[in-house]
Scaffold this motif. Structure first.
Motif, mmCIF file in Angstrom:
data_model
loop_
_atom_site.group_PDB
_atom_site.id
_atom_site.type_symbol
_atom_site.label_atom_id
_atom_site.label_comp_id
_atom_site.label_asym_id
_atom_site.label_seq_id
_atom_site.Cartn_x
_atom_site.Cartn_y
_atom_site.Cartn_z
ATOM 1 N N VAL A 1 0.860 -1.239 0.002
ATOM 2 C CA VAL A 1 -0.032 0.020 -0.150
ATOM 3 C C VAL A 1 1.064 1.299 -0.048
ATOM 4 C CG1 VAL A 1 -1.560 1.237 1.307
ATOM 5 C CG2 VAL A 1 -1.982 -1.192 1.418
ATOM 6 N N GLN A 2 0.883 2.249 -0.984
ATOM 7 C CA GLN A 2 1.398 3.247 -1.109
ATOM 8 C C GLN A 2 0.456 4.581 -0.848
ATOM 9 O OE1 GLN A 2 3.486 3.212 -4.703
ATOM 10 N NE2 GLN A 2 5.389 2.290 -3.631
ATOM 11 N N LEU A 3 1.059 5.619 -0.063
ATOM 12 C CA LEU A 3 0.119 6.944 0.239
ATOM 13 C C LEU A 3 0.895 8.045 -0.431
ATOM 14 C CD1 LEU A 3 -1.181 5.045 2.257
ATOM 15 C CD2 LEU A 3 -1.423 6.969 3.630
ATOM 16 N N GLN A 4 -0.014 8.769 -1.386
ATOM 17 C CA GLN A 4 0.785 9.946 -2.106
ATOM 18 C C GLN A 4 -0.160 11.175 -1.781
ATOM 19 O OE1 GLN A 4 3.396 9.895 -4.383
ATOM 20 N NE2 GLN A 4 3.091 12.332 -4.140
ATOM 21 N N ALA A 5 0.802 11.958 -0.893
ATOM 22 C CA ALA A 5 -0.003 13.050 -0.752
ATOM 23 C C ALA A 5 0.376 14.393 -1.701
ATOM 24 C CB ALA A 5 0.494 13.810 0.923
ATOM 25 N N SER A 6 -0.219 15.291 -1.675
ATOM 26 C CA SER A 6 -0.313 16.417 -2.607
ATOM 27 C C SER A 6 -1.237 17.660 -2.089
ATOM 28 C CB SER A 6 -0.785 16.153 -3.987
ATOM 29 O OG SER A 6 -2.099 15.947 -3.988
ATOM 30 N N GLY A 7 -0.752 18.848 -2.550
ATOM 31 C CA GLY A 7 -1.518 20.074 -2.102
ATOM 32 C C GLY A 7 -0.826 21.102 -1.117
ATOM 33 N N GLY A 8 0.032 20.633 -0.699
ATOM 34 C CA GLY A 8 0.882 21.837 0.075
ATOM 35 C C GLY A 8 1.445 22.969 -0.637
ATOM 36 N N GLY A 9 1.904 23.785 -0.057
ATOM 37 C CA GLY A 9 2.566 25.130 -0.878
ATOM 38 C C GLY A 9 2.709 26.216 0.391
ATOM 39 N N LEU A 10 2.925 27.313 -0.281
ATOM 40 C CA LEU A 10 3.084 28.730 0.458
ATOM 41 C C LEU A 10 1.834 29.444 0.322
ATOM 42 C CD1 LEU A 10 4.700 30.880 1.933
ATOM 43 C CD2 LEU A 10 5.647 31.633 -0.427
ATOM 44 N N VAL A 11 1.240 29.869 1.541
ATOM 45 C CA VAL A 11 -0.153 30.524 1.551
ATOM 46 C C VAL A 11 0.222 31.718 2.675
ATOM 47 C CG1 VAL A 11 -1.051 29.083 3.294
ATOM 48 C CG2 VAL A 11 -2.330 30.274 1.673
ATOM 49 N N GLN A 12 -0.547 32.895 2.434
ATOM 50 C CA GLN A 12 -0.507 33.908 3.476
ATOM 51 C C GLN A 12 -1.395 33.750 4.565
ATOM 52 O OE1 GLN A 12 -1.472 37.627 1.089
ATOM 53 N NE2 GLN A 12 0.610 37.940 0.387
ATOM 54 N N PRO A 13 -1.170 34.405 5.725
ATOM 55 C CA PRO A 13 -1.983 34.049 6.710
ATOM 56 C C PRO A 13 -3.356 34.541 6.377
ATOM 57 C CG PRO A 13 -0.020 35.192 7.515
ATOM 58 C CD PRO A 13 0.331 35.041 5.914
ATOM 59 N N GLY A 14 -4.247 33.534 6.922
ATOM 60 C CA GLY A 14 -5.693 33.847 6.493
ATOM 61 C C GLY A 14 -6.074 32.948 5.495
ATOM 62 N N GLY A 15 -5.350 32.576 4.619
ATOM 63 C CA GLY A 15 -5.459 31.716 3.364
ATOM 64 C C GLY A 15 -6.007 30.354 3.677
ATOM 65 N N SER A 16 -6.179 29.697 2.199
ATOM 66 C CA SER A 16 -6.605 28.318 2.383
ATOM 67 C C SER A 16 -5.770 27.338 1.557
ATOM 68 C CB SER A 16 -7.978 28.270 1.952
ATOM 69 O OG SER A 16 -8.878 28.895 2.843
ATOM 70 N N LEU A 17 -5.773 26.192 2.014
ATOM 71 C CA LEU A 17 -5.148 25.011 1.199
ATOM 72 C C LEU A 17 -6.034 23.892 1.328
ATOM 73 C CD1 LEU A 17 -1.415 25.313 1.633
ATOM 74 C CD2 LEU A 17 -2.382 25.811 -0.404
ATOM 75 N N ARG A 18 -6.013 22.931 0.313
ATOM 76 C CA ARG A 18 -6.381 21.906 0.388
ATOM 77 C C ARG A 18 -5.551 20.622 0.070
ATOM 78 N NH1 ARG A 18 -10.702 18.455 -3.572
ATOM 79 N NH2 ARG A 18 -12.060 17.256 -1.803
ATOM 80 N N LEU A 19 -5.274 19.743 1.092
ATOM 81 C CA LEU A 19 -4.393 18.651 0.999
ATOM 82 C C LEU A 19 -5.174 17.490 0.484
ATOM 83 C CD1 LEU A 19 -2.155 19.000 4.143
ATOM 84 C CD2 LEU A 19 -1.945 19.863 1.889
#
Length: 120
Positions: A1-19
């Motif tokens: 079983v392998q897990l592949q994560a994505s969606g990280g990055g640089l964001v300003q305070p108050g911003g949003s990201l989806r992993l």
């Protein structure tokens, strides 16, 4: 079983990201899926978990800002992160406690980690 994560990055305070984290392999079912994080110089900590039935649990520091969800058909877990703060900066790891494959049970699987940096 392998897990592949994505969606990280640089964001300003108050911003949003989806992993996202997708599990691959001969998977029959996945038990509990979750996200952990590790900031520099700190221990890895639980962020959020979701059971196969959809029950969730969050760290106090992210309650009301982060939402964990899963798509069982895609063997994928998501972490929607809103109102991000500099203290959310860390490497985020996805985790599965138990996977039933066609022929075996796999315990304690980790993804490779994705960096989230919250900075102006």
């Amino acid at each position: 079983v392998q897990l592949q994560a994505s969606g990280g990055g640089l964001v300003q305070p108050g911003g949003s990201l989806r992993l996202s984290c997708a599990a691959s392999g001969s998977i029959f079912s996945i038990n509990e899926m979750g996200w952990y994080r590790q900031a520099p110089g700190k221990q890895r900590e639980l962020v959020a978990v979701i059971t196969i039935g959809g029950s969730t649990n969050y760290a106090d520091s992210v309650k009301g800002r982060f939402t964990i969800s899963r798509d069982n058909a895609k063997n994928t877990v998501y972490l929607q992160m809103n109102s991000l703060k500099p203290e959310d900066t860390a490497v985020y790891y996805c985790h599965i406690d138990k996977v039933e494959t066609y022929g075996d049970t796999v315990w304690n699987s980790w993804g490779q980690g994705t960096q989230v940096t919250v900075s102006s």
